[in-house]
Design an enzyme around this catalytic site. Structure first.
Site, PDB file in Angstrom:
ATOM      1  N   GLY A 276      60.815 107.606  67.635  1.00 49.50           N
ATOM      2  CA  GLY A 276      61.181 106.969  67.230  1.00 49.50           C
ATOM      3  C   GLY A 276      60.212 105.706  67.108  1.00 49.50           C
ATOM      4  O   GLY A 276      59.802 105.151  67.714  1.00 49.50           O
TER       5      GLY A 276
ATOM      6  N   GLY B  64      60.114 101.733  68.981  1.00 51.74           N
ATOM      7  CA  GLY B  64      60.460 101.519  69.444  1.00 51.74           C
ATOM      8  C   GLY B  64      60.262 100.195  69.172  1.00 51.74           C
ATOM      9  O   GLY B  64      60.871  99.191  69.789  1.00 51.74           O
TER      10      GLY B  64
ATOM     11  N   LYS C  98      53.339  95.882  65.025  1.00 52.97           N
ATOM     12  CA  LYS C  98      53.371  96.699  65.932  1.00 52.97           C
ATOM     13  C   LYS C  98      54.102  95.451  67.231  1.00 52.97           C
ATOM     14  O   LYS C  98      53.070  94.436  67.726  1.00 52.97           O
ATOM     15  CB  LYS C  98      51.839  97.103  66.651  1.00 52.97           C
TER      16      LYS C  98
ATOM     17  N   GLY D 133      61.251  96.366  72.233  1.00 53.56           N
ATOM     18  CA  GLY D 133      60.419  95.833  71.049  1.00 53.56           C
ATOM     19  C   GLY D 133      59.309  95.052  71.476  1.00 53.56           C
ATOM     20  O   GLY D 133      58.441  94.767  70.292  1.00 53.56           O
TER      21      GLY D 133
ATOM     22  N   ARG E 182      49.042  95.876  61.817  1.00 55.44           N
ATOM     23  CA  ARG E 182      48.505  97.692  61.670  1.00 55.44           C
ATOM     24  C   ARG E 182      48.129  98.207  60.046  1.00 55.44           C
ATOM     25  O   ARG E 182      49.185  97.935  59.474  1.00 55.44           O
ATOM     26  CB  ARG E 182      49.149  98.854  61.933  1.00 55.44           C
TER      27      ARG E 182
ATOM     28  N   ASP F 213      54.129 113.055  68.904  1.00 57.04           N
ATOM     29  CA  ASP F 213      54.666 111.732  67.909  1.00 57.04           C
ATOM     30  C   ASP F 213      53.628 110.964  67.895  1.00 57.04           C
ATOM     31  O   ASP F 213      53.304 109.888  67.316  1.00 57.04           O
ATOM     32  CB  ASP F 213      55.828 111.109  68.473  1.00 57.04           C
TER      33      ASP F 213
ATOM     34  N   ASP G  57      47.490 105.015  67.185  1.00 56.15           N
ATOM     35  CA  ASP G  57      48.391 104.127  68.428  1.00 56.15           C
ATOM     36  C   ASP G  57      47.713 104.273  69.804  1.00 56.15           C
ATOM     37  O   ASP G  57      47.582 105.242  70.394  1.00 56.15           O
ATOM     38  CB  ASP G  57      49.620 105.437  69.095  1.00 56.15           C
TER      39      ASP G  57
END
Length: 629
Positions: free
Chosen positions: A106, A108, A129, A142, A199, A291, A301
């Site tokens: 997920g 994070g 992010k 986080g 993002r 992911d 990512d």
């Protein structure tokens, strides 16, 4: 300035949202999103903004009051204040990481803010992010730091301007808030600035989003948080296909199996084309877990990514990838493997026998077709499509590998090769080509043995005496690679610069002769050779970038930013917005070589008097020591 943004958060209306308000790390069953709140930062300030990316949201370049606009961007895109209509949420997904199912992962550190609806009807999801803790943060905090955020910000935009499908980055905002990071996992932590990247994408849903339904994995024992919730899988398929593949939804509205098969076929082909684009610019993603694979075929990512400098098919950009699973030459097969995991995750809504057949029939063919089309453009083969072209490309890459050629610069130079060059012109061109090949010093760094000789000796004995134990702590491939390094390094001790130059020229001369013959076939039947050549050069120069985000370029920008100077990040962003064009006044900073035994004071002086190289140059020697994990 940001008051014009209008939100319409379709994803939160279409997919189940977790009812719990608990913000701490936990399992999140039966939901695709959890509501969250960004954690405020101390004194947020803008590092850089990408106006082309922000224009997607309908935001025009700020006028005279740019300072106020930057302050506004820092306030809202740090997460310190929420825009009207935004609904922060974290997305739940799972993933196969380095080949093993990891269970719930997920967002994070990332937070969905909402979907901006533009006047023309386009819809863009925006995400922060590094905005703080979510239920998916696990043991982390986080947060993201300045160096990783600058890299993601710059590379997102660099990839877009290279013409490669990607998520975008609108802003990079840093702060006085600090977190501790052990960069190389070597017990040397340091305090770093919390930084947030805005993002932008049509969606951040990924292959792993569909793995939340996975029952206990036979190898790891881990399972998804929403096992047996096929109702949610159906909701997700309905949402993804109707929103991002509307033409498929329309064509197969009366048959869900056919619709889902058409969707899987399309994401298979998009993924194949995407990885072909990566291979053609020498881009390595670094962490191709399920992911980190976009459900709409975007590069997503940006972590320990890297653009190849010296061509090496086995190049590994991620210092944590000990087995080379995600090496440059493995990317096409890994993306196919990941599609296989997506296929498993769509059962029973798409039977495996259908999806596996699609994968086998479509992926390799689409990859090969797109890769060769792109390579033909990079080589200026614009008139004919010949079967032998694939061999010409392979031989070019082999020559690059043998000579340690710089991937980007060799391709860029080829547009200046003349079919009719006389011997002296050919010699001049060979000089240019070989100047882009690795020097003896660079090769010594590249092939420097990495294992202690005693450790290697022990491993070799163990491989013979106890193969089972050896298999637990090492691989034959790694040992063979180390033995190859030792052999190469030993040969390099005897090699002179003149011998290397002579050898490299011979290799390139052989390939250029084949290239000349192929180009001559292009000109047969062409009435105007000058017009053909002008078109060839134009096609090549719009497919072979002059500038890419090399690690050392990013590192220079990071070091300046960590010292409070954001101008280098902004300069590099500008440079990367026009990667195919000659840019004036852009230089990289290269430290002068320090003499052995130089005092700390002398070294500090050397730091002040630096020589400058253009950013399109081969990387300086110190760049080979950069390690990204």
């Amino acid at each position: 300035w940001l008051g014009a943004l209008r939100f319409d958060n379709l994803a939160l209306r279409s997919l189940p949202v977790d009812a719990s308000e608990d913000g701490g790390p936990r399992a999140v069953p039966g939901a695709c999103f959890s509501r969250v709140r960004p954690s405020p930062l101390q004194n947020p300030r803008l590092v850089a903004m990408s106006l082309p990316a922000l224009a997607l949201l309908g935001l025009e370049a700020p006028g005279a009051d740019r300072e106020a606009a930057e302050a506004e961007a820092a306030l809202y895109f740090s997460g310190n204040r929420l825009l009207a209509g935004s609904e922060p949420a974290a997305h739940c997904y799972c993933g196969h990481q380095f080949g093993s199912f990891a269970g719930q992962l997920g967002d994070g550190a990332a937070m969905y803010l909402g979907e901006v609806l533009c006047p023309g009807g386009e819809r863009w999801e925006i995400q922060l992010k590094g905005a703080g803790l979510t239920p998916f943060s696990r043991q982390a905090d986080g947060r993201k730091v300045l160096r990783s955020s600058i890299r993601e910000f710059l590379c997102s935009e660099a990839m877009f301007h290279l013409g490669i499908p990607t998520t975008r980055a609108g802003t990079c905002v840093t702060s006085d808030s600090k977190v501790v990071r052990d960069i190389f996992y070597d017990g040397n932590p340091k305090s770093e600035r919390c930084t947030v990247v805005l993002r932008i994408a049509s969606t951040f849903i990924r292959f792993g989003s569909f793995e939340i339904f996975k029952p206990a994995d036979e190898y790891t024992g881990r399972k998804g948080p929403s096992v047996n919730r096929n109702d949610i899988r159906i909701q997700m398929l309905d949402y993804v296909i109707s929103t991002f593949y509307p033409e498929i939804q329309e064509a197969y509205s009366d048959s869900s199996i056919q619709r889902n098969a058409a969707f899987f076929k399309e994401i298979t082909k998009r993924t194949a084309r995407l990885v072909a684009e990566w291979q053609c610019v020498g881009f390595c993603h670094g962490v191709l877990n399920t992911d980190n694979m976009s459900i709409v075929g975007l590069t997503i990512d940006y972590g320990p990514f890297g653009f190849m400098d010296r061509y090496d098919p086995e190049h590994i950009c991620n210092g944590s990838d000990n087995t080379g699973r995600y090496a440059y030459n493995k990317q096409p097969e890994i993306c196919k493997w990941n599609l296989g995991k997506l296929a498993e995750a769509l059962v029973p809504e798409l039977p495996l026998e259908i999806s596996e057949l699609i994968l086998e029939e479509e992926y390799d063919a689409e990859f090969e077709k797109h890769y060769l089309q792109k390579m033909r453009k990079k080589l200026g083969l614009i008139q004919l499509e010949l079967e032998e072209d694939s061999k010409l490309v392979s031989e070019l890459l082999e020559t690059m590998h043998l000579t340690g050629g710089d991937f980007t610069n060799i391709f860029y130079l080829l547009s200046s090769f003349s079919v009719d060059s006389d011997p002296s012109e050919l010699e001049d061109f060979l000089e240019k080509l070989t100047s882009q090949c690795a020097s003896v010093e660079e090769l010594k760094v590249a092939f420097k043995p990495q294992m202690d000789p005693r450790q290697l000796s022990m491993m070799l004995m163990l491989a013979q005496s106890n193969p089972q134990l050896f298999a637990l702590i090492g691989t034959k491939a790694n040992i063979n690679k180390e033995l190859e390094r030792i052999e190469q390094f030993s040969k390099l001790q005897q090699l002179t610069a003149a011998d290397l130059l002579s050898r490299n020229k011979r290799h390139w001369k052989e390939w250029l002769e084949k290239y000349r013959v192929r180009l001559q076939k292009e000109t047969e039947g062409v009435s105007d050779a000058d017009a053909w050549n002008a078109h060839r050069v134009k096609v090549m120069n719009s497919n072979n970038p002059k500038y890419i985000l090399r690690n050392y370029i990013a590192q220079n920008a990071i070091e300046a930013a960590e010292n409070g100077d954001f101008s280098e990040v902004r300069n590099v962003l500008k440079l990367l917005e026009n990667p195919f064009e000659e840019a004036e006044g852009f230089s990289e900073v290269k430290e002068d070589a320090e003499e052995e035994g130089a005092t700390a004071t002398a070294a500090a002086c050397a730091q002040e008097t630096r020589s400058r190289l253009p950013y399109c140059s081969k990387p300086p020697l110190w760049a080979s020591e950069l390690c990204v994990t």
